[in-house]
Design a protein around this motif. Structure first.
Motif, short mmCIF file in Angstrom:
data_model
loop_
_atom_site.label_atom_id
_atom_site.label_comp_id
_atom_site.label_asym_id
_atom_site.label_seq_id
_atom_site.Cartn_x
_atom_site.Cartn_y
_atom_site.Cartn_z
N LEU A 47 6.22 3.58 3.89
CA LEU A 47 5.36 3.36 5.06
C LEU A 47 6.05 2.57 6.17
O LEU A 47 5.76 2.76 7.35
CB LEU A 47 4.09 2.61 4.63
CG LEU A 47 3.15 3.33 3.67
CD1 LEU A 47 2.13 2.35 3.09
CD2 LEU A 47 2.45 4.49 4.36
N TYR A 48 6.96 1.69 5.78
CA TYR A 48 7.52 0.70 6.69
C TYR A 48 8.02 1.27 8.02
O TYR A 48 7.70 0.72 9.09
CB TYR A 48 8.63 -0.07 5.98
CG TYR A 48 9.13 -1.28 6.74
CD1 TYR A 48 8.48 -2.51 6.62
CD2 TYR A 48 10.23 -1.20 7.58
CE1 TYR A 48 8.91 -3.62 7.32
CE2 TYR A 48 10.68 -2.31 8.28
CZ TYR A 48 10.02 -3.52 8.14
OH TYR A 48 10.45 -4.61 8.84
N PRO A 49 8.78 2.36 8.03
CA PRO A 49 9.31 2.86 9.32
C PRO A 49 8.23 3.36 10.27
O PRO A 49 8.48 3.47 11.48
CB PRO A 49 10.24 4.01 8.89
CG PRO A 49 10.52 3.78 7.45
CD PRO A 49 9.30 3.14 6.90
N PHE A 50 7.05 3.69 9.76
CA PHE A 50 6.00 4.27 10.60
C PHE A 50 5.01 3.22 11.13
O PHE A 50 4.12 3.54 11.90
CB PHE A 50 5.21 5.32 9.80
CG PHE A 50 6.06 6.41 9.22
CD1 PHE A 50 6.50 7.46 10.00
CD2 PHE A 50 6.43 6.38 7.88
CE1 PHE A 50 7.28 8.47 9.47
CE2 PHE A 50 7.22 7.38 7.33
CZ PHE A 50 7.65 8.43 8.13
N VAL A 51 5.18 1.98 10.71
CA VAL A 51 4.20 0.93 10.97
C VAL A 51 4.41 0.30 12.35
O VAL A 51 5.55 0.14 12.81
CB VAL A 51 4.29 -0.16 9.87
CG1 VAL A 51 3.52 -1.41 10.26
CG2 VAL A 51 3.78 0.40 8.55
N ASN A 52 3.31 -0.06 13.01
CA ASN A 52 3.38 -0.86 14.23
C ASN A 52 3.40 -2.33 13.80
O ASN A 52 2.37 -2.91 13.46
CB ASN A 52 2.16 -0.59 15.12
CG ASN A 52 2.24 -1.32 16.46
OD1 ASN A 52 2.68 -2.46 16.53
ND2 ASN A 52 1.82 -0.65 17.52
N HIS A 53 4.58 -2.92 13.81
CA HIS A 53 4.73 -4.27 13.26
C HIS A 53 4.14 -5.35 14.16
O HIS A 53 3.74 -6.41 13.67
CB HIS A 53 6.21 -4.53 12.96
CG HIS A 53 6.75 -3.64 11.89
ND1 HIS A 53 6.54 -3.87 10.55
CD2 HIS A 53 7.45 -2.47 11.97
CE1 HIS A 53 7.11 -2.91 9.84
NE2 HIS A 53 7.66 -2.05 10.67
N ASP A 54 4.06 -5.09 15.45
CA ASP A 54 3.40 -6.05 16.34
C ASP A 54 1.92 -6.14 16.01
O ASP A 54 1.34 -7.23 15.94
CB ASP A 54 3.59 -5.63 17.80
CG ASP A 54 5.03 -5.80 18.27
OD1 ASP A 54 5.75 -6.62 17.66
OD2 ASP A 54 5.43 -5.11 19.23
N THR A 55 1.30 -4.98 15.81
CA THR A 55 -0.11 -4.96 15.44
C THR A 55 -0.32 -5.61 14.08
O THR A 55 -1.27 -6.38 13.88
CB THR A 55 -0.64 -3.51 15.40
OG1 THR A 55 -0.47 -2.92 16.69
CG2 THR A 55 -2.11 -3.47 15.00
N LEU A 56 0.57 -5.32 13.15
CA LEU A 56 0.46 -5.90 11.81
C LEU A 56 0.53 -7.42 11.87
O LEU A 56 -0.23 -8.12 11.18
CB LEU A 56 1.58 -5.36 10.92
CG LEU A 56 1.48 -5.66 9.42
CD1 LEU A 56 0.21 -5.08 8.83
CD2 LEU A 56 2.70 -5.11 8.69
#
Length: 482
Positions: A322-331
């Motif tokens: 999942l990691y490459p598809f995630v919006n990390h700012d939102t997370l």
């Protein structure tokens, strides 16, 4: 022995003992253009290898002279079916001072330990490798089969699919529902996500709002209007929550109730339902949206306490996918929401009223409107120096709510609450976090009114503290404070 050499940089190999396993390895290395020397005591086998243009000669791999023959090799694979011979070969190479990378074949756990003690860098057991391969093939086949069955149920939906989360759903339940909705959408089936109760804890509200997850309160619809019903993450339900047939049930824990759905996938060996749904996303080969990926990763992280609770290889593999598809700012925003004034008040009250016995902290937050603030207070108090277990309780209308957290590996806080209050309330949770709801009248025998609030609070405080500390195995004091 050397650990600085990596397999990627190694270019010369020796295979000692070239039976079926050694021969398969030799052929693979030869196809990759590697420089391979083969030593085997069977003259006929050596001749056959030479006929294949392989560099082979006959010798007993037990002989000390063999260690000299392979001294210039980077990697030595000792793959004879004779474990005693393999041990002798490893011993000779290491005694000679060789620092090559050694892979040795064992026959059982005992010989594996012996080979490792002698200096083998990697020990393999062919029977274990075969068993692992068979299990992986079985898992893959089972997932393919279940994916087909899930598709049949979804595709058989004439109207709409409804996905019902757990009551007052946590991130794992919400994320799982979002993923199942995405699967349905990919198969041109419209689906709504329903929930009972409230989206209470601030992190959960931030999770839903920031990701734009469309949740429908069950109170606003008639569940019988939906053709297909799916339940996700409902293991903790102790009473039937629907009076109609369940078509799909997916969970990472065994449910308390029998649902008899048309499709069921329950995997107690996995830490989160989000992990299960990630596997289905992969198997259905669905293009992952940022929303679904971020939801699933947060669901896994929340359920495993950021991979610190009951995490399995499957959870880690799903998270890595999942990691490459995630919006990390939102997370990051989801994981660090602002604290509401009421939560701050509850935390302040819990700090003021805390009682500490050893590393265990119990506190009373008084009367509150937002019961979800108790869980946040319990989590924050767990950060106090020397504290490994916290429990914060309060009264809301006619119910006592208690939230507990623990990082003590010797304690299962879910079991503690069950032991303390299971006979008079409803306890639920895990080894590291749990909650309990207790009807106030049952606990005190007094009906709530404005006139007796202080009396109720005092009676509740004394009884809850005593029961909790008794269940934890410590003795409560007669006064509050740390």
């Amino acid at each position: 022995m050397s650990t600085a050499i990596t397999m990627a940089s190694m270019s010369t190999y020796a295979i000692l003992g070239c039976g079926s396993v050694g021969h398969a390895v030799a052929e693979e290395l030869e196809e990759e253009g590697k420089d391979v020397l083969i030593i085997d005591q069977d003259n006929g086998r050596v001749e056959a290898l030479r006929d294949q243009d392989m560099d082979a000669y006959a010798a007993d791999i037990r002989d000390e002279s063999v260690s000299n023959e392979v001294a210039d090799r980077d990697v030595i694979l000792i793959l004879s079916s004779d474990v005693d011979a393999n041990e002798a070969a490893v011993r000779n190479i290491r005694q000679r001072g060789g620092d090559q990378f050694i892979v040795a074949r064992a026959s059982d756990p005992v010989s594996a330990d012996d080979l490792a003690d002698l200096g083998a860098d990697v020990v393999i057991n062919p029977s274990t490798v075969i068993a692992d391969s068979a299990l992986r093939a079985l898992e893959t086949g089972e997932l393919e089969y279940k994916t087909g069955k899930l598709a049949e149920v979804i595709d058989g939906t004439d109207g709409k699919l409804t996905i019902l989360t757990s009551p007052s759903p946590d991130p794992d339940s919400i994320a799982s529902a979002v993923a199942l909705q995405a699967i349905a959408d990919a198969r041109d089936v419209e689906a709504d996500i329903l929930y009972d109760g409230e989206i209470g804890i601030q992190e959960n509200r931030a999770f839903v709002n920031l990701l734009g997850i469309d949740l429908v309160s069950r109170e606003d619809v008639d569940i019988d209007d939906y053709d297909t019903l799916a339940l996700v993450d409902h293991a903790e339900a102790t009473e039937p929550i629907v009076d109609r047939a369940v078509d799909i049930y997916i969970d990472h824990a065994e449910p308390e109730l029998e649902y008899e759905p048309r499709f069921e996938d329950i995997r107690p060996n996995i830490a989160s339902t989000s992990t299960i749904l990630t596997k289905y996303i992969q198997e259905f080969d669905i293009s992952l949206s940022e929303q679904v990926a971020t939801a699933l990763l947060y669901g896994i992280r929340a359920e495993t306490l950021d991979f610190k609770r009951d995490t399995t290889p499957a959870d880690l593999t799903a998270a890595a996918y999942l990691y490459p598809f995630v919006n990390h700012d939102t997370l990051e925003q989801v994981e660090s929401p602002s604290m509401s004034p009421e939560t701050l008040d509850v935390l302040a009250e819990a700090i003021r009223n805390r009682e500490v016995q050893g590393s265990h902290l119990v506190s009373n937050a008084g009367f509150v409107r937002d019961r979800d603030a108790l869980a946040q207070a319990a989590q924050h108090l767990l950060n106090l120096e020397g504290i490994t277990t916290t429990a914060v309780f309060a009264i809301t209308e006619d119910t006592i709510y208690l939230a507990a957290r623990s990082k003590d590996i010797r304690m299962n806080i879910g079991s503690v609450l069950e032991d303390a209050f299971g006979d008079i309330g409803e306890a639920r949770g895990h080894s590291t976090d749990a909650t309990v709801e207790i009807p106030l009248g049952i606990f005190t025998g007094i009906e709530t009114s404005e006139e007796n609030r202080d009396t109720l609070l005092q009676l509740t405080e004394e009884a809850v503290r005593r029961k909790l500390f008794d269940a934890m195995g410590v003795e409560a004091s007669d006064s509050n404070g740390s």
